[in-house]
Scaffold this motif. Sequence first.
Motif, PDB file in Angstrom:
ATOM      1  N   ALA A 132      64.786  69.148  51.090  1.00 57.17           N
ATOM      2  CA  ALA A 132      63.946  69.251  49.898  1.00 57.17           C
ATOM      3  C   ALA A 132      62.576  69.825  50.232  1.00 57.17           C
ATOM      4  CB  ALA A 132      63.799  67.878  49.247  1.00 57.17           C
ATOM      5  N   ALA A 133      61.988  69.394  51.363  1.00 53.78           N
ATOM      6  CA  ALA A 133      60.675  69.906  51.752  1.00 53.78           C
ATOM      7  C   ALA A 133      60.747  71.399  52.046  1.00 53.78           C
ATOM      8  CB  ALA A 133      60.162  69.143  52.980  1.00 53.78           C
ATOM      9  N   ALA A 134      61.807  71.825  52.732  1.00 53.31           N
ATOM     10  CA  ALA A 134      61.964  73.244  53.031  1.00 53.31           C
ATOM     11  C   ALA A 134      62.149  74.047  51.752  1.00 53.31           C
ATOM     12  CB  ALA A 134      63.150  73.454  53.968  1.00 53.31           C
ATOM     13  N   GLU A 135      62.946  73.527  50.823  1.00 50.81           N
ATOM     14  CA  GLU A 135      63.182  74.245  49.580  1.00 50.81           C
ATOM     15  C   GLU A 135      61.907  74.361  48.756  1.00 50.81           C
ATOM     16  OE1 GLU A 135      65.744  73.945  45.413  1.00 50.81           O
ATOM     17  OE2 GLU A 135      66.217  72.602  47.087  1.00 50.81           O
ATOM     18  N   ALA A 136      61.145  73.287  48.681  1.00 53.53           N
ATOM     19  CA  ALA A 136      59.918  73.326  47.895  1.00 53.53           C
ATOM     20  C   ALA A 136      58.954  74.369  48.441  1.00 53.53           C
ATOM     21  CB  ALA A 136      59.273  71.939  47.877  1.00 53.53           C
ATOM     22  N   TYR A 137      58.809  74.394  49.772  1.00 53.52           N
ATOM     23  CA  TYR A 137      57.886  75.366  50.357  1.00 53.52           C
ATOM     24  C   TYR A 137      58.399  76.790  50.126  1.00 53.52           C
ATOM     25  CZ  TYR A 137      54.827  77.822  53.526  1.00 53.52           C
ATOM     26  OH  TYR A 137      53.915  78.697  54.044  1.00 53.52           O
ATOM     27  N   ARG A 139      60.362  77.987  47.784  1.00 52.60           N
ATOM     28  CA  ARG A 139      60.230  78.416  46.391  1.00 52.60           C
ATOM     29  C   ARG A 139      58.788  78.787  46.058  1.00 52.60           C
ATOM     30  NH1 ARG A 139      64.515  77.961  43.132  1.00 52.60           N
ATOM     31  NH2 ARG A 139      66.284  76.619  43.726  1.00 52.60           N
ATOM     32  N   ALA A 140      57.841  77.992  46.538  1.00 57.09           N
ATOM     33  CA  ALA A 140      56.436  78.296  46.275  1.00 57.09           C
ATOM     34  C   ALA A 140      56.025  79.602  46.948  1.00 57.09           C
ATOM     35  CB  ALA A 140      55.560  77.143  46.753  1.00 57.09           C
ATOM     36  N   PHE A 141      56.471  79.810  48.176  1.00 62.04           N
ATOM     37  CA  PHE A 141      56.153  81.039  48.911  1.00 62.04           C
ATOM     38  C   PHE A 141      56.745  82.242  48.195  1.00 62.04           C
ATOM     39  CE2 PHE A 141      56.516  84.319  52.047  1.00 62.04           C
ATOM     40  CZ  PHE A 141      55.501  84.098  52.961  1.00 62.04           C
ATOM     41  N   LEU A 146      56.083  87.272  45.529  1.00 56.75           N
ATOM     42  CA  LEU A 146      57.153  88.088  44.963  1.00 56.75           C
ATOM     43  C   LEU A 146      56.752  89.556  44.804  1.00 56.75           C
ATOM     44  CD1 LEU A 146      60.032  87.340  44.201  1.00 56.75           C
ATOM     45  CD2 LEU A 146      59.296  87.164  41.819  1.00 56.75           C
ATOM     46  N   PRO A 147      55.501  89.904  44.476  1.00 53.86           N
ATOM     47  CA  PRO A 147      55.144  91.326  44.372  1.00 53.86           C
ATOM     48  C   PRO A 147      55.361  92.109  45.661  1.00 53.86           C
ATOM     49  CG  PRO A 147      53.487  89.965  43.297  1.00 53.86           C
ATOM     50  CD  PRO A 147      54.399  89.019  44.025  1.00 53.86           C
ATOM     51  N   ASP A 157      64.937  84.969  39.146  1.00 56.01           N
ATOM     52  CA  ASP A 157      66.040  85.858  39.526  1.00 56.01           C
ATOM     53  C   ASP A 157      66.702  85.431  40.829  1.00 56.01           C
ATOM     54  OD1 ASP A 157      65.556  87.416  37.322  1.00 56.01           O
ATOM     55  OD2 ASP A 157      64.406  88.941  38.395  1.00 56.01           O
ATOM     56  N   PHE A 158      66.115  84.445  41.517  1.00 55.20           N
ATOM     57  CA  PHE A 158      66.610  84.069  42.839  1.00 55.20           C
ATOM     58  C   PHE A 158      67.120  82.630  42.804  1.00 55.20           C
ATOM     59  CE2 PHE A 158      63.830  87.603  43.473  1.00 55.20           C
ATOM     60  CZ  PHE A 158      64.489  88.371  44.439  1.00 55.20           C
ATOM     61  N   GLN A 159      68.407  82.473  43.097  1.00 55.81           N
ATOM     62  CA  GLN A 159      69.042  81.158  43.091  1.00 55.81           C
ATOM     63  C   GLN A 159      69.318  80.719  44.527  1.00 55.81           C
ATOM     64  OE1 GLN A 159      70.612  83.768  40.990  1.00 55.81           O
ATOM     65  NE2 GLN A 159      68.985  83.133  39.572  1.00 55.81           N
TER      66      GLN A 159
END
Length: 1015
Positions: A132-137, A139-141, A146-147, A157-159
Amino acid sequence: MMPSSPSDRVRGFATFDMFTGFSPRSVLPLGIGLVVGVGLLVPSTPAGAVQPPDHLKHRDALELAPGVTTPRRVEAHEWRRASAQPSTAQAYARLQAKLGGRALTRFDADTGILDTVVPAGLSVPHSVASPAAAEAYARAFLAEHLPLLAPGARATDFQLVANVMTGDVRSLGFAQSHDGRPVVGGQISFRFKADRLIAVRSQAVPGLDALAPAGGAAVSRTPEAQVRASARRWIADDFAGADLAPTRADAALDGPKILPLVRPGGGIEAREVYAVEVQLDDPHGRWEVFIDARTGKPVARRSLVHYAELRLGAFQRNPLGARVNMPASFMEVNIGGQTSVADVTGTFPLTSPQLVSFEFRGERAQLFNAAGELLTPETMLTPAGVWIAEEAEPPELDAHFNAYAHTEIVKQRVLAIDPSFEVPLSQTAVTVNIDDVCNAFADGDTINFFLAGAGCENTALIADVVYHEYGHVAHVLGLVPGVGIFSGSLSEGAADYLAATIVDDAGMGRGFYQGSDEPLRDLDPPGSEWTWPGDQGGVHFEGQIIGGTLWDLRELLIAKHGYSGGVRRTDEIWLQALRRAVDIPSMYLEALVTNDDDGNLQNGTPDICEIDEAFGRHGLFSGPTEVDVSVQDGPGGELEVRLDYQPLGYSCPSTATPTATLEWRQRAELGVPAGSTQTLPMASAGASSFVATIAGATDNAVVQYRTRLDWGQDVVTSYPRNDVDPWYEAFVGDAQEIWCSDFENGAEGWTLDGSWQIGSPGGASGDPASAFEGQSIAGTNIGPEGLYPPFSSDSLTTPVIDASGYERVRLQYRRWLTVEDGYFDQAFITANGQTGWQNLASVDDYTAHRHHRDQEWRFHDVDLTAFLDADGEIEVGFNVQTDGGLEFGGWNVDAVCIVGTGAGPGPDPGEETGGEEETGSEGNICGDGILGPYEQCDDGNLENGDGCSSGCLFEDEEEPETDTGETGGDEVWLPGGRGCGCTADAEVGAEGRGFAGTGALALLALLGLRRRRRE
């Protein structure tokens, strides 16, 4: 009896080829040994290899339908600390600020996305232990940057498709979609190690809003029946003589989805497609076919059954080597009607004498016999007894024992590398005695072997074949979703390495040819290496590059850590890097990630020196630096070549201080062969600079030169970066401008035909982003699209120019050219209708992968003297002729001059001498078999590669391995050298602008200018 063929094979994965040559020992057709108490021991056989059938030879992993553009090319790994375009400069600055300003980055040359980020030990607490910690970081990154990672996309757009541990690395993969449609190959992935973000990679596709607008119910799509029919028709037309009967397309359609086609140098085409699986019964094949959802026409296909290359020998004999008894691990045995399972040693409980039998079925492998009923050995066995079950003759029976035994061996080896890797624990379907010869293949979690014939052994009798095929299974089923991407050439080379490391022999395939111990393929060939990109050209050739790299790394790590330690470390890199890699060059970064011990690649890894050396030998790593080369006049008229490099913050300690060398030679001129190559050490000229001086060159001649920055450990950075054009040029002497054009005033007398345009370059599809000087250039399709068109014959032609009165007349100009191998597409220069220069052309379509790709403005000198007409006049043309396949950016030219040396304007020399032969073309018609006064040679043809070029100049025979192969004696030089219309004292970078954008070249007056004479 058990079925003779599997009824429920795993589908939905790519199928894999046999290999093109690997290694092993000799073939050991072994018996199965049953122990009681009890052990089953199965026969063994080392050696192996196979080939693709004729209908699949010489085909790319992804084949495109006629008229469809090419997918992205793949580049070897090079670090770049900053390469952001102006439009993303602020976003890049924010990224670097977040990462402490020390992140190593690389931008994709074709799409412009930030495809690699390596922070300097960025702490992310709990990222390894906590999904969960890895996923949260992550997703935020992803959302914040994203630009850069996927311009024009949205975070939604990213699952997340994977959040797994591979070894001690937590890998997260996010698959890309657009308007609910999956994007084939689109993904962004994160790697965490030691609670640090160690690397981020992006294979996302930018700008899909414009490229693939929203579909929806209102969009008219092709009916399903028509999609299937179109897919079957394409396969039938190409492989079955247009007969639809042997084709099937029964599986459910997959889609619609977005298939991105990324062109060399940029320019992205996005097709909405359905994926259809098409099977062909005769000849055997299975493909995933992509059909355009709107038009119903084929777009691309990839074979799901891959084969390897093989050359057949003439010897005929049984497998080589002795038989040994091997455990029948995890075999199911029938004891008096009750089923028991043997352990890894082949041992199972037996309390009293019983009739014991088995059917080659176990927890991890199940055998099928394509030639008939499955063999079912049985015997009376007593407690503590040993049953050695074997059938040496005929080979079809022996194949049962060998295939089962070696499948268990390779699975146990892969599990030993990573006990948490679940793929080897599944039951693999193993089919023997398929009615074909000299081959084997993998398909999902199945491996399949052919009968003996045509000089080849039954492939189930060869250990390496079994190991190689299972290497494909481990690769495709072990890929981390959203992180790794299947690559056919990578899979071939990785499967080769697995076979080689198990048998401890780089010479693979010994014993495959009946009676021959010669290897089919050698991962460590004496005196040479398979290198990127020169040995590209089909998955089997390319596979040898990474196979050889891994073998060399194994040898280096054995020398450092001892045999067991070196093999263990290399095998771990093989498996873990393979699961996360997307292509052969990406294996370098994934090898570092696997080898790292603290979550920070920028302080190196325990074995970075060995990794750099192994990958450097094979062209997959060129040094931790950026390099610029410049040339200027020395105080005595000599040429001073300067090399500046910029270290990127980390390197192997033993390669911290490089050395540099300069090679130079005088280019062949009319009547004068090329000078011998001289090698000079370059002297240190500061903290990150080297210089060397070229002296003694002949006046009014062309000097060719190149540089090498050597970091040791076989890590070398060479310039120029164009393997088909490996020399820069500088003109030495006094040249009078006769006619010049810089395109700043439009056409200026030029004649443009077809795709030729004059204006500001657009920077698309490998074209330059700016002119060499000023604002305008001439080029083929210099707009946003960038590519030259298929089936074209386009030209840019000068007016007729009076060049009479000179001893020599030359074309000197700046060129930025990207074009497919000349076997397919020809870029050439004509003078009065005759060819004076042409891009390199390979001898056949199988080897035609040596594309010409300039990466900077290049000075180009072509001697026109032999082509002047009787009046001393010349008309020069820049031409391109293309086929219907792969397209590139084509021609870009600037600062074009016709110059003369010796004598000057005055009376017609032909009149003074009383004959035209001194200045005209009579007697100088290249290819007429008559040696004219301005021809070095004339062999009666216009072919290259036979000692006399299509421009009737001697071809360099002294160093064929480094000659361009491009005709007309033209090599090129870095901007900042001497020649038409430029000074010679500027540092220059990849686009003719100085290091970090400074030191731009100054264009001298184009008319009436005389070059400086060497003094």
